[in-house]
Design a protein around this motif. Structure first.
Motif, mmCIF file in Angstrom:
data_model
loop_
_atom_site.group_PDB
_atom_site.id
_atom_site.type_symbol
_atom_site.label_atom_id
_atom_site.label_comp_id
_atom_site.label_asym_id
_atom_site.label_seq_id
_atom_site.Cartn_x
_atom_site.Cartn_y
_atom_site.Cartn_z
ATOM 1 N N SER A 262 0.829 -1.201 0.000
ATOM 2 C CA SER A 262 0.000 0.000 0.000
ATOM 3 C C SER A 262 0.859 1.245 0.000
ATOM 4 N N LEU A 263 1.965 1.203 0.689
ATOM 5 C CA LEU A 263 2.897 2.328 0.705
ATOM 6 C C LEU A 263 3.440 2.587 -0.695
ATOM 7 N N GLN A 264 3.805 1.554 -1.392
ATOM 8 C CA GLN A 264 4.362 1.704 -2.736
ATOM 9 C C GLN A 264 3.353 2.309 -3.690
ATOM 10 N N VAL A 265 2.134 1.846 -3.642
ATOM 11 C CA VAL A 265 1.122 2.351 -4.567
ATOM 12 C C VAL A 265 0.712 3.769 -4.197
ATOM 13 N N ALA A 266 0.610 4.066 -2.909
ATOM 14 C CA ALA A 266 0.296 5.435 -2.496
ATOM 15 C C ALA A 266 1.384 6.395 -2.966
ATOM 16 N N THR A 267 2.624 5.981 -2.825
ATOM 17 C CA THR A 267 3.746 6.808 -3.281
ATOM 18 C C THR A 267 3.705 6.975 -4.790
ATOM 19 N N ALA A 268 3.409 5.896 -5.508
ATOM 20 C CA ALA A 268 3.313 5.976 -6.965
ATOM 21 C C ALA A 268 2.232 6.964 -7.386
ATOM 22 N N ALA A 269 1.109 6.948 -6.719
ATOM 23 C CA ALA A 269 0.034 7.885 -7.044
ATOM 24 C C ALA A 269 0.481 9.328 -6.836
ATOM 25 N N LEU A 270 1.216 9.580 -5.758
ATOM 26 C CA LEU A 270 1.709 10.937 -5.503
ATOM 27 C C LEU A 270 2.755 11.350 -6.538
ATOM 28 N N LEU A 271 3.612 10.427 -6.934
ATOM 29 C CA LEU A 271 4.598 10.727 -7.981
ATOM 30 C C LEU A 271 3.903 11.100 -9.292
ATOM 31 N N LEU A 272 2.854 10.384 -9.618
ATOM 32 C CA LEU A 272 2.111 10.682 -10.838
ATOM 33 C C LEU A 272 1.418 12.042 -10.744
ATOM 34 N N GLU A 273 0.917 12.357 -9.574
ATOM 35 C CA GLU A 273 0.318 13.678 -9.392
ATOM 36 C C GLU A 273 1.365 14.774 -9.562
ATOM 37 N N ALA B 163 -1.636 4.345 -16.013
ATOM 38 C CA ALA B 163 -2.781 4.515 -16.910
ATOM 39 C C ALA B 163 -3.998 5.037 -16.156
ATOM 40 N N LEU B 164 -4.257 4.489 -14.975
ATOM 41 C CA LEU B 164 -5.374 4.971 -14.168
ATOM 42 C C LEU B 164 -5.198 6.425 -13.774
ATOM 43 N N ALA B 165 -4.008 6.760 -13.341
ATOM 44 C CA ALA B 165 -3.740 8.129 -12.904
ATOM 45 C C ALA B 165 -3.868 9.113 -14.057
ATOM 46 N N GLU B 166 -3.362 8.760 -15.220
ATOM 47 C CA GLU B 166 -3.464 9.639 -16.378
ATOM 48 C C GLU B 166 -4.901 9.775 -16.844
ATOM 49 N N GLN B 167 -5.638 8.691 -16.824
ATOM 50 C CA GLN B 167 -7.013 8.676 -17.308
ATOM 51 C C GLN B 167 -7.899 9.617 -16.496
ATOM 52 N N GLU B 168 -7.733 9.646 -15.188
ATOM 53 C CA GLU B 168 -8.622 10.417 -14.342
ATOM 54 C C GLU B 168 -7.900 11.466 -13.503
ATOM 55 N N ALA B 169 -6.718 11.865 -13.896
ATOM 56 C CA ALA B 169 -5.893 12.783 -13.098
ATOM 57 C C ALA B 169 -6.601 14.094 -12.795
ATOM 58 N N ARG B 170 -7.366 14.587 -13.702
ATOM 59 C CA ARG B 170 -8.026 15.878 -13.513
ATOM 60 C C ARG B 170 -9.090 15.844 -12.415
ATOM 61 N N GLU B 171 -9.554 14.671 -12.046
ATOM 62 C CA GLU B 171 -10.596 14.563 -11.025
ATOM 63 C C GLU B 171 -10.052 14.579 -9.603
ATOM 64 N N ALA B 172 -8.774 14.417 -9.440
ATOM 65 C CA ALA B 172 -8.190 14.336 -8.095
ATOM 66 C C ALA B 172 -8.248 15.692 -7.410
ATOM 67 N N ASN B 173 -8.703 15.690 -6.156
ATOM 68 C CA ASN B 173 -8.696 16.913 -5.367
ATOM 69 C C ASN B 173 -8.314 16.660 -3.914
ATOM 70 N N ASP B 174 -7.880 15.433 -3.641
ATOM 71 C CA ASP B 174 -7.567 15.083 -2.263
ATOM 72 C C ASP B 174 -6.398 14.108 -2.241
ATOM 73 N N TYR B 175 -5.395 14.416 -1.447
ATOM 74 C CA TYR B 175 -4.223 13.550 -1.335
ATOM 75 C C TYR B 175 -4.185 12.830 -0.001
ATOM 76 N N TYR B 176 -5.143 13.116 0.853
ATOM 77 C CA TYR B 176 -5.128 12.576 2.208
ATOM 78 C C TYR B 176 -5.141 11.055 2.218
ATOM 79 N N GLN B 177 -5.911 10.426 1.344
ATOM 80 C CA GLN B 177 -5.974 8.961 1.364
ATOM 81 C C GLN B 177 -4.608 8.340 1.099
#
Length: 156
Positions: free
Chosen positions: A27-38, A74-88
Motif C-alpha cells: 500500500s505504501l508503494q502504490v500510495a507513493t506511486a500515485a503521488l509521484l504521478l500527481e 494509466a489509471l492516474a493519467e485517465q482520471e488525473a483531472r478529477e483528483a482533489n484530495d491527497y489525504y488517502q
C-alpha cells in the motif's frame, strides 16, 4: 482518479496487506506511486523524461512489476483531472512509514518535480502540501530538496 485508485488498491494491495508482516509495504508503494504521478502532472506538461523517472523510481525503489506500474500510471493519467484530495495516500504513508522513509518519498517527489530542469509554482505548492500532510519538518523538506537537486545535477 480517486475511485480508480481505490479500485486498484482493492484489487492489488489489500490482499498483500492482509498477508504482510504489518509494514504495509504494498500500500505504501502504490500510495507513493500515485503521488509521484500527481507531481508529474502538476506543471501541465507531461514529459517522457518525467514518466521514465517515475517508472524507474517505482521499479528500483519499490520493486513494483511492470504491469502494476503501467496499470497505475494509466489509471492516474485517465482520471488525473478529477483528483482533489491527497489525504488517502498520505494517510497510508503516515500509517506505514517512519520519518526516514517519508523523507525518502519527499526526495523522490522532488526528483520528479526537478527532472525537467524547472520547478513550477504548482509543483512547489504540491510539495509543501504533501510535506505538511506527511508531517515533514522544514529542515528535512529542504534537505530532501537539496539531495534531489544534487542527484539531478541542477544548480542551487
Amino acid at each position: 482518479m480517486i475511485a480508480s485508485i481505490k479500485d486498484f488498491f482493492s484489487q492489488f494491495i489489500e490482499p498483500g496487506i492482509a498477508s504482510s508482516t504489518g509494514t504495509g509495504t504494498s500500500s505504501l508503494q502504490v500510495a507513493t506511486a500515485a503521488l509521484l504521478l500527481e507531481m508529474m502532472r502538476m506543471d501541465n506538461e507531461l514529459k517522457d523524461e518525467e514518466r521514465h523517472a517515475i517508472a524507474s523510481t517505482l521499479q528500483t525503489q519499490f520493486n513494483l512489476d511492470r504491469e502494476q506500474i503501467e496499470t497505475l500510471m494509466a489509471l492516474a493519467e485517465q482520471e488525473a483531472r478529477e483528483a482533489n484530495d491527497y489525504y488517502q495516500f498520505t494517510s497510508l504513508i503516515n500509517k506505514h512509514c517512519d520519518l526516514p522513509r517519508k523523507i525518502r518519498i519527499i526526495e523522490n517527489l522532488w526528483h520528479v518535480a526537478m527532472i525537467d530542469g524547472h520547478l513550477d509554482a504548482h509543483e512547489l505548492h504540491l510539495m509543501r502540501k504533501l510535506a505538511d500532510l506527511l508531517y515533514i519538518g522544514h529542515a528535512d523538506y529542504v534537505a530532501a530538496k537539496q539531495r534531489a537537486r544534487d542527484s539531478a545535477n541542477l544548480p542551487a
